[in-house]
Design a protein around this motif. Structure first.
Motif, PDB file in Angstrom:
ATOM      1  N   TYR A   1       0.860  -1.180   0.035  1.00 22.68           N
ATOM      2  CA  TYR A   1       0.161   0.135  -0.022  1.00 22.68           C
ATOM      3  C   TYR A   1       1.000   1.233  -0.025  1.00 22.68           C
ATOM      4  O   TYR A   1       2.057   1.037   0.662  1.00 22.68           O
ATOM      5  CB  TYR A   1      -0.732   0.082   1.360  1.00 22.68           C
ATOM      6  CG  TYR A   1      -1.926   0.990   0.832  1.00 22.68           C
ATOM      7  CD1 TYR A   1      -3.132   0.592   0.458  1.00 22.68           C
ATOM      8  CD2 TYR A   1      -1.959   2.270   1.658  1.00 22.68           C
ATOM      9  CE1 TYR A   1      -4.299   1.463   0.490  1.00 22.68           C
ATOM     10  CE2 TYR A   1      -3.053   3.098   1.333  1.00 22.68           C
ATOM     11  CZ  TYR A   1      -4.249   2.468   1.014  1.00 22.68           C
ATOM     12  OH  TYR A   1      -5.451   3.280   0.701  1.00 22.68           O
TER      13      TYR A   1
ATOM     14  N   ASP B   1      -4.117   7.391  -2.970  1.00 23.22           N
ATOM     15  CA  ASP B   1      -3.788   5.949  -2.164  1.00 23.22           C
ATOM     16  C   ASP B   1      -3.632   4.844  -3.247  1.00 23.22           C
ATOM     17  O   ASP B   1      -4.534   4.830  -4.215  1.00 23.22           O
ATOM     18  CB  ASP B   1      -5.133   5.756  -1.249  1.00 23.22           C
ATOM     19  CG  ASP B   1      -4.905   6.505   0.043  1.00 23.22           C
ATOM     20  OD1 ASP B   1      -3.962   6.483   0.801  1.00 23.22           O
ATOM     21  OD2 ASP B   1      -5.875   7.574  -0.060  1.00 23.22           O
TER      22      ASP B   1
ATOM     23  N   ALA C   1      -3.225   0.495  -3.662  1.00 25.19           N
ATOM     24  CA  ALA C   1      -2.934  -0.793  -3.332  1.00 25.19           C
ATOM     25  C   ALA C   1      -1.972  -1.461  -4.602  1.00 25.19           C
ATOM     26  O   ALA C   1      -2.263  -0.882  -5.668  1.00 25.19           O
ATOM     27  CB  ALA C   1      -4.079  -1.501  -3.292  1.00 25.19           C
TER      28      ALA C   1
END
Length: 208
Positions: A67, A83, A85
């Motif tokens: 992450y 953000d 992943a």
């Protein structure tokens, strides 16, 4: 039309600290922090904090998940948080007499605070390291291509995103750390004009 009219160019400084280590014989971890100066090194404009955990499937192949969180801005605009992943593999193709040839494939799922859709992006890196002598730095050359797999409501276009090519030297500091510096070219497929960045990358790497 001259190239300067077709692309927007900048000189930048990218600094990073990376840590790689083992939890067990097969379980590994990695973390890095990146800090970047833009606009001729005059403005702080980007931060990335990233971590991952992986399994060494065989001695030369590791599969990881992780992450990342980043903040970035352009002149006159607010800071935007992103953000991500990601899932990735690291494969050591050659490791012989100090010469290393490695590759990394990374699939990212990206979310920006000013959008609602998920951006899928694939990155492929290949890196060559050649020692220049005993107790001497190593020559490092790398190439990484980025492909957007879909379009999003926050501005991503499907297809080629960017390319990075780097050449530099890696200086061993001790048994667990290396300082790497050089020149990196970053070409970004952007609107309304493509961007060409001339980058000084400086990375302090630890292997624990």
């Amino acid at each position: 039309m001259p190239a300067s009219a077709q692309t927007q160019q900048d000189t930048q400084l990218w600094t990073a600290v990376t840590v790689n280590g083992k939890l067990t014989d097969t379980l590994v971890y990695a973390a890095d922090g990146q800090f970047r100066l833009f606009d001729g090194l005059s403005r702080y404009g980007h931060t990335v904090l990233r971590g991952s955990i992986g399994i060494r499937v065989v001695p030369d192949l590791t599969i990881s998940v992780g992450y990342a969180h980043s903040n970035s801005n352009r002149v006159g605009q607010a800071w935007i948080a992103e953000d991500r992943a990601f899932e990735q593999f690291n494969w050591t193709i050659v490791q012989r007499s100090g010469v290393g040839l490695t590759t990394r494939g990374r699939l990212e799922e990206r979310w920006l605070e000013n959008g609602h859709e998920t951006g899928w992006r694939y990155r492929q890196l290949i890196r060559l390291s050649v020692p220049l002598g005993d107790h001497a730095p190593a020559l490092v050359v790398s190439e990484e291509s980025f492909i957007n797999l879909n379009a999003t409501d926050w501005g991503v276009r499907s297809g080629f995103d960017q390319h990075r090519g780097m050449i530099g030297l890696a200086f061993p500091l001790n048994d667990v750390s290396t300082l790497e510096a050089g020149y990196q070219m970053q070409y970004i497929n952007a609107q309304p004009r493509d961007r060409l960045n001339h980058i000084i990358p400086i990375t302090l790497a630890f292997r624990l």
